[in-house]
Design a protein around this motif. Structure first.
Motif, PDB file in Angstrom:
ATOM      1  N   GLN A  87      83.778 -35.350  41.934  1.00  0.00           N
ATOM      2  CA  GLN A  87      82.672 -34.844  41.014  1.00  0.00           C
ATOM      3  C   GLN A  87      81.720 -36.062  40.882  1.00  0.00           C
ATOM      4  O   GLN A  87      80.344 -35.651  40.576  1.00  0.00           O
ATOM      5  CB  GLN A  87      83.174 -33.985  39.893  1.00  0.00           C
ATOM      6  CG  GLN A  87      82.249 -33.748  38.904  1.00  0.00           C
ATOM      7  CD  GLN A  87      82.819 -32.974  37.552  1.00  0.00           C
ATOM      8  OE1 GLN A  87      84.135 -33.037  37.555  1.00  0.00           O
ATOM      9  NE2 GLN A  87      82.137 -32.406  36.641  1.00  0.00           N
ATOM     10  N   GLN A 112      79.445 -36.857  43.603  1.00  0.00           N
ATOM     11  CA  GLN A 112      78.365 -35.596  43.765  1.00  0.00           C
ATOM     12  C   GLN A 112      77.306 -35.669  42.810  1.00  0.00           C
ATOM     13  O   GLN A 112      76.251 -35.653  42.907  1.00  0.00           O
ATOM     14  CB  GLN A 112      79.135 -34.152  43.645  1.00  0.00           C
ATOM     15  CG  GLN A 112      79.917 -33.851  44.914  1.00  0.00           C
ATOM     16  CD  GLN A 112      80.767 -32.579  44.676  1.00  0.00           C
ATOM     17  OE1 GLN A 112      80.671 -32.079  43.544  1.00  0.00           O
ATOM     18  NE2 GLN A 112      81.270 -32.027  45.695  1.00  0.00           N
ATOM     19  N   GLN A 113      77.788 -36.228  41.686  1.00  0.00           N
ATOM     20  CA  GLN A 113      76.658 -36.265  40.534  1.00  0.00           C
ATOM     21  C   GLN A 113      76.028 -37.490  40.986  1.00  0.00           C
ATOM     22  O   GLN A 113      74.730 -37.583  40.626  1.00  0.00           O
ATOM     23  CB  GLN A 113      77.553 -36.505  39.096  1.00  0.00           C
ATOM     24  CG  GLN A 113      76.495 -36.794  37.908  1.00  0.00           C
ATOM     25  CD  GLN A 113      75.795 -35.423  37.812  1.00  0.00           C
ATOM     26  OE1 GLN A 113      76.461 -34.223  37.694  1.00  0.00           O
ATOM     27  NE2 GLN A 113      74.600 -35.568  37.381  1.00  0.00           N
ATOM     28  N   GLU A 114      76.531 -38.664  41.450  1.00  0.00           N
ATOM     29  CA  GLU A 114      75.672 -39.880  41.536  1.00  0.00           C
ATOM     30  C   GLU A 114      74.823 -39.672  42.772  1.00  0.00           C
ATOM     31  O   GLU A 114      73.488 -40.036  42.607  1.00  0.00           O
ATOM     32  CB  GLU A 114      76.831 -40.875  41.940  1.00  0.00           C
ATOM     33  CG  GLU A 114      75.786 -42.129  42.591  1.00  0.00           C
ATOM     34  CD  GLU A 114      77.090 -43.349  42.733  1.00  0.00           C
ATOM     35  OE1 GLU A 114      76.597 -44.337  43.308  1.00  0.00           O
ATOM     36  OE2 GLU A 114      78.195 -43.091  42.963  1.00  0.00           O
ATOM     37  N   ALA A 115      75.196 -38.687  43.855  1.00  0.00           N
ATOM     38  CA  ALA A 115      74.144 -38.301  44.764  1.00  0.00           C
ATOM     39  C   ALA A 115      73.309 -37.453  44.098  1.00  0.00           C
ATOM     40  O   ALA A 115      71.950 -37.652  44.709  1.00  0.00           O
ATOM     41  CB  ALA A 115      75.119 -37.589  46.029  1.00  0.00           C
ATOM     42  N   ARG A 116      73.577 -36.660  43.330  1.00  0.00           N
ATOM     43  CA  ARG A 116      72.200 -35.698  42.542  1.00  0.00           C
ATOM     44  C   ARG A 116      71.335 -36.725  42.007  1.00  0.00           C
ATOM     45  O   ARG A 116      70.393 -36.421  41.787  1.00  0.00           O
ATOM     46  CB  ARG A 116      73.125 -34.630  41.847  1.00  0.00           C
ATOM     47  CG  ARG A 116      73.779 -33.525  42.482  1.00  0.00           C
ATOM     48  CD  ARG A 116      73.951 -32.417  41.589  1.00  0.00           C
ATOM     49  NE  ARG A 116      74.831 -32.813  40.591  1.00  0.00           N
ATOM     50  CZ  ARG A 116      76.294 -32.505  40.868  1.00  0.00           C
ATOM     51  NH1 ARG A 116      76.541 -31.946  41.938  1.00  0.00           N
ATOM     52  NH2 ARG A 116      77.089 -32.973  39.899  1.00  0.00           N
ATOM     53  N   ASP A 117      71.958 -37.530  41.133  1.00  0.00           N
ATOM     54  CA  ASP A 117      71.112 -38.527  40.399  1.00  0.00           C
ATOM     55  C   ASP A 117      70.159 -39.283  41.210  1.00  0.00           C
ATOM     56  O   ASP A 117      69.027 -39.488  41.129  1.00  0.00           O
ATOM     57  CB  ASP A 117      71.956 -39.519  39.514  1.00  0.00           C
ATOM     58  CG  ASP A 117      72.866 -38.755  38.496  1.00  0.00           C
ATOM     59  OD1 ASP A 117      72.214 -37.808  38.157  1.00  0.00           O
ATOM     60  OD2 ASP A 117      73.679 -39.288  38.166  1.00  0.00           O
ATOM     61  N   ALA A 131      69.230 -38.384  44.452  1.00  0.00           N
ATOM     62  CA  ALA A 131      68.302 -37.485  44.766  1.00  0.00           C
ATOM     63  C   ALA A 131      67.150 -37.307  43.944  1.00  0.00           C
ATOM     64  O   ALA A 131      66.009 -37.379  43.982  1.00  0.00           O
ATOM     65  CB  ALA A 131      68.872 -36.539  45.355  1.00  0.00           C
ATOM     66  N   ALA A 132      67.555 -37.054  42.737  1.00  0.00           N
ATOM     67  CA  ALA A 132      66.579 -36.722  41.610  1.00  0.00           C
ATOM     68  C   ALA A 132      65.519 -38.029  41.221  1.00  0.00           C
ATOM     69  O   ALA A 132      64.399 -37.838  41.040  1.00  0.00           O
ATOM     70  CB  ALA A 132      67.088 -36.430  40.280  1.00  0.00           C
ATOM     71  N   ARG A 150      63.340 -38.192  44.170  1.00  0.00           N
ATOM     72  CA  ARG A 150      62.103 -37.261  44.107  1.00  0.00           C
ATOM     73  C   ARG A 150      61.076 -37.659  42.884  1.00  0.00           C
ATOM     74  O   ARG A 150      60.018 -37.481  43.280  1.00  0.00           O
ATOM     75  CB  ARG A 150      62.480 -35.743  43.675  1.00  0.00           C
ATOM     76  CG  ARG A 150      63.534 -35.239  44.858  1.00  0.00           C
ATOM     77  CD  ARG A 150      63.777 -33.728  44.684  1.00  0.00           C
ATOM     78  NE  ARG A 150      64.571 -33.565  43.175  1.00  0.00           N
ATOM     79  CZ  ARG A 150      65.803 -33.560  43.483  1.00  0.00           C
ATOM     80  NH1 ARG A 150      66.454 -33.488  44.344  1.00  0.00           N
ATOM     81  NH2 ARG A 150      66.663 -33.190  42.240  1.00  0.00           N
TER      82      ARG A 150
END
Length: 274
Positions: free
Chosen positions: A121, A124-129, A131-132, A135
């Motif tokens: 988890q 995944q959260q680090e990858a989402r961060d 990516a954000a 962007r």
């Protein structure tokens, strides 16, 4: 589902075989069928808990499940017409229960500890961060580039506007000058400040001089430097500082010192000494 399947199998065996033999014997047969299925299931679960697997045990378990299903299907086909559909509807429960146990075993093989789930988890959260953030950076760069292009476009429009106004003013001035040049009376006046622009016009007149004048003697040019002397001067000026001066600096100091030489000779001397 396993418990319901065992109860249904036992009930069918007792009802089915109870007509041809004592019900106690039929009960023993039904319990034997259910017991064998439960025993193979328990043994298979024990092997799975130890991280092991036995193909013969799995095959025996499926045989018991198929036998229970066969008993239910045979009873449904031999039952009264009103109850055939109901018995056929529950005849698939033994095989379905066995399939669910198989799925549960596969799930246990892929189960992870809470620490591993937390780590996944976090990744995944680090990858989402990331990516954000990427962007947001792209959007910011795009907005900055758009602002820069808008500013450049506006500046270009202002420059074009100024150039258009300047061209218009120059055109008007040129038109006025052309009219003045074509005039008969203005040609003589123009020759006083410019070269002759109209044929057969009185040569340009000199500016009036007020008061007495004294001739100013012309400045005698200094003797031209020889190539050797020029090379010596260039080398001395070039090495007057550390590091050595560039050509532009040397030329400026050369002329500031009062020396004179053409640009061609000075550059040739520079190439010789440098």
């Amino acid at each position: 589902m396993t418990a319901v399947s065992m109860v249904l199998t036992l009930a069918v065996v007792v009802m089915w075989l109870g007509q041809a033999m004592p019900k106690s014997v039929a009960l023993v047969v039904g319990l034997g069928l259910d017991g064998g299925w439960l025993a193979t299931l328990a043994y298979e679960r024990r092997l799975a808990a130890q991280g092991d697997h036995s193909t013969p045990v799995t095959v025996v378990g499926w045989v018991f499940g198929a036998a229970a299903t066969g008993v239910l299907v045979a009873h449904a086909l031999m039952a009264e017409k009103d109850s055939v559909g109901a018995w056929l509807a529950v005849s698939w429960l033994p095989l379905a229960a066995k399939a669910l146990w198989l799925v549960h075993g596969l799930w246990e093989r892929t189960a992870l500890t809470p620490d591993a789930l937390d780590a996944i988890q976090g990744i995944q959260q680090e990858a989402r961060d990331e990516a954000a953030v990427a962007r947001a950076r792209l959007r910011s760069d795009a907005a900055t580039e758009e602002t820069r292009l808008t500013a450049v476009t506006q500046a270009g429009a202002r420059v074009a506007h100024v150039q258009a106004k300047t061209a218009e003013a120059l055109a008007e001035a040129w038109s006025t000058l052309e009219k003045a040049r074509q005039g008969e009376d203005t040609g003589r006046a123009l020759t006083s400040v410019t070269s002759r622009v109209t044929p057969d016009v009185t040569p340009r007149w000199e500016l009036p001089v007020w008061g007495p004048t004294e001739p100013v003697p012309a400045l005698e040019p200094g003797p031209a430097l020889t190539d050797d002397a020029l090379d010596v001067l260039v080398d001395e000026i070039r090495h007057s500082e550390v590091p050595a001066l560039s050509y532009r600096e040397m030329a400026a100091r050369f002329r500031t010192a009062g020396h004179s030489a053409s640009e061609v000779r000075l550059r040739a001397a520079w190439k010789r000494v440098a």
